[in-house]
Design an enzyme around this catalytic site. Structure first.
Site, PDB file in Angstrom:
ATOM      1  N   TYR A 159      42.488  47.728  30.388  1.00 61.30           N
ATOM      2  CA  TYR A 159      41.674  47.773  31.607  1.00 61.30           C
ATOM      3  C   TYR A 159      42.121  48.774  32.656  1.00 61.30           C
ATOM      4  CZ  TYR A 159      39.963  46.529  36.205  1.00 61.30           C
ATOM      5  OH  TYR A 159      39.418  46.603  37.461  1.00 61.30           O
TER       6      TYR A 159
ATOM      7  N   CYS B 170      51.656  37.976  34.634  1.00 57.69           N
ATOM      8  CA  CYS B 170      52.382  39.239  34.524  1.00 57.69           C
ATOM      9  C   CYS B 170      53.371  39.303  35.683  1.00 57.69           C
ATOM     10  CB  CYS B 170      51.433  40.421  34.605  1.00 57.69           C
ATOM     11  SG  CYS B 170      52.323  41.986  34.555  1.00 57.69           S
TER      12      CYS B 170
ATOM     13  N   CYS C 168      49.294  50.147  41.416  1.00 60.15           N
ATOM     14  CA  CYS C 168      49.635  51.234  42.324  1.00 60.15           C
ATOM     15  C   CYS C 168      49.612  52.552  41.563  1.00 60.15           C
ATOM     16  CB  CYS C 168      51.015  51.101  42.969  1.00 60.15           C
ATOM     17  SG  CYS C 168      51.177  49.667  44.038  1.00 60.15           S
TER      18      CYS C 168
ATOM     19  N   GLY D 132      44.762  51.451  43.054  1.00 66.79           N
ATOM     20  CA  GLY D 132      45.067  50.730  44.283  1.00 66.79           C
ATOM     21  C   GLY D 132      44.178  51.196  45.407  1.00 66.79           C
TER      22      GLY D 132
ATOM     23  N   ASN E  17      55.583  52.575  41.301  1.00 68.37           N
ATOM     24  CA  ASN E  17      54.577  51.741  40.637  1.00 68.37           C
ATOM     25  C   ASN E  17      55.293  50.810  39.688  1.00 68.37           C
ATOM     26  OD1 ASN E  17      52.270  52.222  37.903  1.00 68.37           O
ATOM     27  ND2 ASN E  17      52.258  50.623  39.432  1.00 68.37           N
ATOM     28  N   GLY E  18      55.022  49.532  39.830  1.00 69.54           N
ATOM     29  CA  GLY E  18      55.648  48.546  38.961  1.00 69.54           C
ATOM     30  C   GLY E  18      56.054  47.340  39.767  1.00 69.54           C
TER      31      GLY E  18
HETATM   32  P1  5GP Z   1      37.759  37.787  35.881  1.00 72.33           P
HETATM   33  O1  5GP Z   1      36.470  37.831  36.601  1.00 72.33           O
HETATM   34  O2  5GP Z   1      37.703  37.105  34.568  1.00 72.33           O
HETATM   35  O3  5GP Z   1      38.846  37.244  36.734  1.00 72.33           O
HETATM   36  O4  5GP Z   1      38.206  39.277  35.606  1.00 72.33           O
HETATM   37  C1  5GP Z   1      37.736  39.999  34.533  1.00 72.33           C
HETATM   38  C2  5GP Z   1      36.996  41.224  34.995  1.00 72.33           C
HETATM   39  O5  5GP Z   1      37.766  41.916  35.982  1.00 72.33           O
HETATM   40  C3  5GP Z   1      36.789  42.184  33.860  1.00 72.33           C
HETATM   41  O6  5GP Z   1      35.464  42.674  33.960  1.00 72.33           O
HETATM   42  C4  5GP Z   1      37.789  43.289  34.086  1.00 72.33           C
HETATM   43  O7  5GP Z   1      37.176  44.540  33.906  1.00 72.33           O
HETATM   44  C5  5GP Z   1      38.284  43.127  35.488  1.00 72.33           C
HETATM   45  N1  5GP Z   1      39.747  43.013  35.557  1.00 72.33           N
HETATM   46  C6  5GP Z   1      40.564  42.491  34.656  1.00 72.33           C
HETATM   47  N2  5GP Z   1      41.845  42.528  35.052  1.00 72.33           N
HETATM   48  C7  5GP Z   1      41.870  43.115  36.229  1.00 72.33           C
HETATM   49  C8  5GP Z   1      42.909  43.473  37.125  1.00 72.33           C
HETATM   50  O8  5GP Z   1      44.091  43.222  36.906  1.00 72.33           O
HETATM   51  N3  5GP Z   1      42.547  44.117  38.227  1.00 72.33           N
HETATM   52  C9  5GP Z   1      41.258  44.405  38.503  1.00 72.33           C
HETATM   53  N4  5GP Z   1      40.981  45.087  39.591  1.00 72.33           N
HETATM   54  N5  5GP Z   1      40.247  44.054  37.700  1.00 72.33           N
HETATM   55  C10 5GP Z   1      40.534  43.420  36.562  1.00 72.33           C
HETATM   56 MG    MG Z   2      35.099  44.850  34.520  1.00 75.89          MG
END
Ligand code: 5GP
Ligand code: MG
Length: 463
Positions: free
Chosen positions: A245, A385, A2, A28, A102-103
């Site tokens: 990320y 998490c 968020c 978000g 946020n949190g």
């Molecule tokens: P996976 O496909 O392994 O589930 O997710 C990894 C990919 O999704 C990575 O390319 C990363 O950039 C992105 N990603 C990792 N963590 C998150 C997250 O918490 N939220 C979102 N929107 N994307 C994530």
């Molecule tokens: Mg990615």
């Protein structure tokens, strides 16, 4: 997750909030909301969709005040229900309190039960409503704002960067460990802004003053910011995943530029896990900064293998696994002439469920790549998490049950390596004990039922 924003200025709040939220859209994409104080009451608008979808020009013109708050939502706890869209609003004794957060609280249930026992009814399943209820419950007793916030800081457990508007008064506070980011800035028109990330301040031409400190309460008036350090923890626990990320690479969080962390992580990764290949390519956009660092350190040319369609959202935002898989193809397409018959080092920021990596590798292989060495700019995500990032269960995390070699085989890489935890911490420039590393270690900075909390971070509360 968020994104939160607030402004108190001499100019109209709504257009400013629109730009702040637009700059925080990556945090978000499910829903957005803006509340503005018009001098006597709160003007509200919220809805599902991107900021640009929720608010038209005509909508923004309806808002007349100069103080307001806004939110972009990524559903974590609580689920996708309309009543969970923020901001939340509370009315008591002729006062109006609006809240964005946020949190994620880890004691939501206990607090709901406690307040329900006192006759409070909740209209949503959101922890943000609990935060507002706790604050309003103290204010209604006639407590000062500062005392109400101090009470909330003692009562709420988890991660929370919070912005509120009490009638026309803007204020904010951050949990004692400063888990989620939160900063403040000054505008050219003599106003102040509170926001999740500094990139939002840039978007409206405001100057980053500093981060809101863990355990700090800030009250924004037209003549400045009044600060009270209400709680002091032994050390903070900033979320490492923001640097890996989540945050924008052009943001500075808690004094640390995010892009630099990612680039340095790539350099360290190249030192730790070199691969003899013809090119280094990012998985855009999240792997770009780390791929730049990897290429520089390894001396292997940086060359793009994948082109991203700008008009698709983040794949994670799509709720079901099926849609997520489809999302990868909508998003990325290889450059055939770059990858054909080549050995490629692909750099991405993280592996969570393994969906992205698996799809991308098969895509790049279909386009003729001979070898694909996947390098990941974070250690394996092995634990859930509870503090605001959406990877809730161990079952969903591919690295939780599988070894790195098993993951390599599952996703079909020639080789797979992650940066070490110490390498990532070194890249952050922060001491290890200043970070929340829960998703990478399974050890959390505060007590969470059924999980390990290695070191309880002692908090000293004012009074
Ligand atoms: P996976 O496909 O392994 O589930 O997710 C990894 C990919 O999704 C990575 O390319 C990363 O950039 C992105 N990603 C990792 N963590 C998150 C997250 O918490 N939220 C979102 N929107 N994307 C994530
Ligand atoms: Mg990615």
């Amino acid at each position: 997750m968020c994104g939160i924003a607030g402004t108190s200025d001499t100019i109209l709040a709504a257009p400013v909030l629109y730009h702040l939220l637009h700059a925080l859209q990556h945090r978000g994409q499910e829903s957005a909301g803006i509340f503005v104080w018009d001098g006597t009451s709160v003007q509200k608008q919220k809805g599902y969709g991107l900021v640009s979808e929720v608010f038209s020009d005509a909508d923004l013109k309806r808002f007349t005040g100069t103080v307001g708050i806004g939110h972009v939502r990524y559903p974590t706890t609580g689920g996708s229900k309309p009543e969970n869209i923020q901001p939340f609003h509370f009315l008591f004794r002729g006062h109006s309190l609006s809240v964005v957060h946020n949190g994620n609280l880890v004691n939501t249930e206990a607090l709901r039960d406690e307040y329900a026992g006192h006759g409070v009814t909740f209209s949503s399943t959101s922890d943000t409503e609990v935060i507002g209820t706790v604050l309003a419950g103290e204010l209604v007793k006639g407590k000062s704002l500062e005392d109400a916030v101090l009470f909330a800081l003692q009562k709420l457990s988890g991660s929370y960067s919070v912005i509120c508007m009490l009638d026309g008064q803007l204020f904010g506070f951050r949990d004692p460990l400063g888990i989620k980011p939160f900063c403040m800035g000054k505008t050219k028109t003599g106003g102040y802004i509170l926001a999740s990330e500094s990139a939002a301040l840039d978007a409206v031409g405001a100057e980053l003053l500093r981060d809101v400190r863990p355990g700090e309460f800030v009250l924004v008036g037209t003549d400045g910011i009044v600060s009270s350090q209400l709680v002091k923890a032994e050390s903070p626990a900033h979320c490492i995943f923001e640097y890996i990320y989540f945050a924008r690479p052009d943001s500075i969080l808690d004094g640390v530029p995010v892009y630099d962390v990612r680039r340095k992580t790539g350099e360290i990764l190249a030192r730790e896990s070199f691969a003899d290949a013809e090119m280094v390519s990012p998985v855009p956009d999240s792997g770009t900064a780390s791929a730049v660092g990897f290429a520089k350190q390894s001396g292997i040319p940086f060359r793009e293998a994948l082109i991203k369609n700008r008009y698709t959202g983040r794949t994670f935002i799509l709720p079901s696994q099926e849609k997520r898989e489809l999302g990868v193809r909508m998003k990325l397409n290889p450059i055939r002439s770059h990858v054909r018959n080549r050995s490629v080092i692909l750099v991405d920021d993280s592996i969570v469920r393994g969906t992205t990596a698996k799809r991308i590798l098969s895509l790049v292989r279909d386009f003729g790549a001979e070898e694909i060495h996947l390098r990941i700019a974070s250690p394996p995500v092995i634990a859930p998490c509870y503090l605001g990032t959406d990877f809730p269960t161990r079952e969903e995390l591919i690295s939780s049950a599988k070894t790195v070699d098993e993951v390599r085989d599952t996703i079909g890489a020639s080789t797979l390596a992650h940066v070490s935890l110490s390498g990532l911490v070194e890249a952050s420039g922060l001491p290890k004990e200043y970070l929340c590393l829960g998703c990478l270690t399974g050890v959390y900075p505060l007590e969470i039922a059924g999980e390990i909390c290695e070191k309880k971070k002692m908090c000293v509360y004012r009074r």
